[in-house]
Design a protein around this motif. Sequence first.
Motif, mmCIF file in Angstrom:
data_model
loop_
_atom_site.group_PDB
_atom_site.id
_atom_site.type_symbol
_atom_site.label_atom_id
_atom_site.label_comp_id
_atom_site.label_asym_id
_atom_site.label_seq_id
_atom_site.Cartn_x
_atom_site.Cartn_y
_atom_site.Cartn_z
ATOM 1 N N SER A 49 0.818 -1.213 0.000
ATOM 2 C CA SER A 49 0.000 0.000 0.000
ATOM 3 C C SER A 49 0.855 1.269 0.000
ATOM 4 C CB SER A 49 -0.973 0.020 1.171
ATOM 5 O OG SER A 49 -1.967 0.980 0.933
ATOM 6 N N ALA A 90 -0.155 15.655 0.385
ATOM 7 C CA ALA A 90 -0.086 14.204 0.613
ATOM 8 C C ALA A 90 -1.427 13.602 0.249
ATOM 9 C CB ALA A 90 0.237 13.911 2.073
ATOM 10 N N GLY A 91 -1.473 12.282 0.216
ATOM 11 C CA GLY A 91 -2.721 11.616 -0.105
ATOM 12 C C GLY A 91 -3.842 12.026 0.851
ATOM 13 N N ALA A 92 -3.522 12.008 2.131
ATOM 14 C CA ALA A 92 -4.539 12.351 3.131
ATOM 15 C C ALA A 92 -5.061 13.771 2.906
ATOM 16 C CB ALA A 92 -3.947 12.216 4.533
ATOM 17 N N GLU A 114 -7.405 13.790 0.010
ATOM 18 C CA GLU A 114 -8.714 13.268 0.429
ATOM 19 C C GLU A 114 -9.527 14.380 1.086
ATOM 20 O OE1 GLU A 114 -8.285 9.885 3.045
ATOM 21 O OE2 GLU A 114 -6.720 9.019 1.778
ATOM 22 N N THR A 144 -6.580 6.732 6.623
ATOM 23 C CA THR A 144 -6.785 8.141 6.281
ATOM 24 C C THR A 144 -8.202 8.390 5.757
ATOM 25 O OG1 THR A 144 -5.813 7.692 4.121
ATOM 26 C CG2 THR A 144 -4.383 8.710 5.769
ATOM 27 N N ASN A 145 -8.850 7.367 5.179
ATOM 28 C CA ASN A 145 -10.190 7.582 4.616
ATOM 29 C C ASN A 145 -11.205 7.955 5.699
ATOM 30 O OD1 ASN A 145 -10.158 5.154 1.806
ATOM 31 N ND2 ASN A 145 -8.869 6.897 2.243
ATOM 32 N N THR A 149 -10.608 2.447 -2.818
ATOM 33 C CA THR A 149 -9.396 2.266 -3.610
ATOM 34 C C THR A 149 -9.561 0.979 -4.396
ATOM 35 O OG1 THR A 149 -7.015 1.858 -3.500
ATOM 36 C CG2 THR A 149 -8.234 1.411 -1.507
ATOM 37 N N THR A 202 -7.089 -2.528 -0.680
ATOM 38 C CA THR A 202 -5.854 -2.670 0.107
ATOM 39 C C THR A 202 -5.451 -4.130 0.307
ATOM 40 O OG1 THR A 202 -7.083 -2.604 2.140
ATOM 41 C CG2 THR A 202 -6.209 -0.522 1.378
ATOM 42 N N ASP A 249 -9.465 6.622 -4.058
ATOM 43 C CA ASP A 249 -8.189 6.722 -3.353
ATOM 44 C C ASP A 249 -7.152 6.081 -4.276
ATOM 45 O OD1 ASP A 249 -5.940 5.975 -1.880
ATOM 46 O OD2 ASP A 249 -7.064 5.627 -0.042
ATOM 47 N N ALA A 286 -4.006 5.520 -4.209
ATOM 48 C CA ALA A 286 -2.725 5.002 -3.703
ATOM 49 C C ALA A 286 -2.325 3.694 -4.381
ATOM 50 C CB ALA A 286 -2.791 4.818 -2.193
ATOM 51 N N ASN A 287 -3.303 2.992 -4.932
ATOM 52 C CA ASN A 287 -2.985 1.710 -5.564
ATOM 53 C C ASN A 287 -2.989 1.772 -7.091
ATOM 54 O OD1 ASN A 287 -2.603 0.376 -3.115
ATOM 55 N ND2 ASN A 287 -4.799 0.113 -2.850
ATOM 56 N N HIS A 291 -7.539 11.112 -5.721
ATOM 57 C CA HIS A 291 -6.205 11.638 -5.426
ATOM 58 C C HIS A 291 -5.196 10.624 -5.921
ATOM 59 C CE1 HIS A 291 -5.791 9.162 -1.602
ATOM 60 N NE2 HIS A 291 -4.565 9.090 -2.068
ATOM 61 N N ASN A 332 -1.119 9.505 -5.193
ATOM 62 C CA ASN A 332 0.036 9.739 -4.336
ATOM 63 C C ASN A 332 1.235 9.781 -5.282
ATOM 64 O OD1 ASN A 332 -2.093 8.051 -3.013
ATOM 65 N ND2 ASN A 332 -0.973 8.718 -1.203
ATOM 66 N N HIS A 353 4.063 10.636 -4.783
ATOM 67 C CA HIS A 353 5.267 10.122 -4.118
ATOM 68 C C HIS A 353 5.246 8.596 -4.019
ATOM 69 C CE1 HIS A 353 2.134 11.335 -1.289
ATOM 70 N NE2 HIS A 353 2.474 10.313 -0.554
ATOM 71 N N LYS A 354 4.177 7.965 -4.398
ATOM 72 C CA LYS A 354 4.170 6.501 -4.440
ATOM 73 C C LYS A 354 4.293 6.053 -5.907
ATOM 74 C CE LYS A 354 1.357 5.944 -0.280
ATOM 75 N NZ LYS A 354 0.088 5.490 0.296
HETATM 76 C C1 PLP Z 1 -0.642 5.899 1.509
HETATM 77 C C2 PLP Z 1 -2.103 5.749 1.422
HETATM 78 C C3 PLP Z 1 -2.964 6.817 1.733
HETATM 79 C C4 PLP Z 1 -2.481 8.105 2.342
HETATM 80 O O1 PLP Z 1 -1.558 8.780 1.594
HETATM 81 P P1 PLP Z 1 -0.449 9.745 2.255
HETATM 82 O O2 PLP Z 1 0.240 10.318 1.075
HETATM 83 O O3 PLP Z 1 0.412 8.870 3.109
HETATM 84 O O4 PLP Z 1 -1.185 10.771 3.059
HETATM 85 C C5 PLP Z 1 -4.315 6.640 1.524
HETATM 86 N N1 PLP Z 1 -4.815 5.465 1.086
HETATM 87 C C6 PLP Z 1 -4.028 4.425 0.806
HETATM 88 C C7 PLP Z 1 -4.650 3.139 0.310
HETATM 89 C C8 PLP Z 1 -2.648 4.514 0.963
HETATM 90 O O5 PLP Z 1 -1.865 3.472 0.702
#
Ligand code: PLP
Length: 478
Positions: free
Chosen positions: A68, A128-130, A133, A164-165, A206, A210, A235, A237-238, A257, A259, A261-262
């Motif tokens: 994640s 950031a992701g949060a 959101e 964070t959700n 997402t 997850t 979300d 992130a994935n 959103h 990320n 940085h991911k």
């Molecule tokens: C990392 C992550 C977030 C939060 O992102 P940040 O950039 O750390 O604030 C939200 N949802 C999922 C599934 C994540 O893996």
Amino acid sequence: MKLLFEKSIENRRTHYLSACDVPDVELPIKRKTPLGLPQLSETDVTRHYSELESNTFGINDGFYPLGSCTMKYNPKINDKISGLPGFTDIHPLQPQSTVQGLFEALDTAGQYLSEITGMYAMSFQPAAGAHGELASLMMFKKYFEERGETDRVKVIVPDSAHGTNPATVHMCGMKIINLPSNADGCIDLDQLRAVVGPDTAGIMLTNPNTLGIFEEDILEITKIVHNAGGLCYYDGANLNAIAGIMRPGEMGFDCIHLNLHKTFSTPHGGGGPGSGAIGCKEFLYKYLPGPQIVKEGDSYSFKDYEGSIGQILAFYGNTLISLRALAFIMAYGKDGLPIMSKHAVLNANYMKHRLSERFEIFNKGLCMHEFVITMEREAKGSNFTAKDMAKAILDEGMMAPTMYFPLIVKEALMVEPTETEGKETLDRVIDTYISIYDKVMKENTLAGQFPKNTIIGRPDEVGAARNPIVRYSNPNNI
Ligand SMILES: *Cc1c(COP(=O)(O)O)cnc(C)c1O
């Protein structure tokens, strides 16, 4: 390891200035106590930071499969490009006409990311992701306020969601509706139908979720929420599993959103900096955080839209992160991004398949870019927990997978190898996991004894979270 303050030696300096040749001036305001900064030579300082560096572990040191989090290798070219003087030697307050190149780069990044995600426009403001959101739910709220639908305060969040959700829903003053997953770890359509109604603001989801499982009913899910008058939030992130292959916009999501940085490679961990760029469909465009970069004729400028939720970060977000993402996307290109995601999925499935010789895997069938091991059986039968396994992995000079997440899987280890690892590395890691497993299962008194080789053994994590010591008290009180 000692702190810089503890290493301080009176009157030691990194430099010696020549004698002052202008008269001393008495300042009207003066500190009553000395500043108490550490006094060290340049050698001391350099060694201190090198020691710190050698005590940490990052993606450049070895395998880092944090599920994640997408801890992929960060191509150095991204740093080089984002470090060009035209991007770094500028000031946020200089005239907009003098930073047209930066505007153009950000606008291009926005267009590429919109194309990748099926959105109308992006904003790079969230840090950031949060944060993305939060901005997005504020947009949802404003949208409903303008429509006079102020009763829409409930946001559906599956129980597999990232923490964070629900935290975002709470921060926005909205109400969390926790949706239990079905036995496969996916959204239960009947449960979803049962919770939507005239008070539904939306869903946060997402996909893949997850657990590394693609929600195959996604079109039905977003339809159920839309039919109830709610909005769908992705979300992102994935995204690493689907970039260039599938677009959240076409799954029915209204706002997302990413990320950066991911998925789009910026070194992260330790709290930043990051970029939680957000994107939305056209009907939500005016609500995006301001200012927006707009192009009129040949020139770019900042524009504030009436209806915007306003500015949510100083100036315009962590722009250098957005530029790294642009460099990354341009290096991969339209044909390369899908290959990136396919390799991420292939690597995860390869590891999952080989590890299933020993470990119980939560994902039945193929996984996406990550999978979840459950050590419930070993924890109960042999007192060998996911934490023990993770600590033993650290001893082998590699980062442990994400532990105890998602919360719906007992004794979870969530593995995300990413696309940037070769088969030899995966094989070495798999062999290491299996050899630890066999060793501990044979002699389970070993389980609690790891790690033996790391600088820190098993810290009191609860104590550290409940009673953090975040301030250094100088014993000499200087
Ligand atoms: C990392 C992550 C977030 C939060 O992102 P940040 O950039 O750390 O604030 C939200 N949802 C999922 C599934 C994540 O893996």
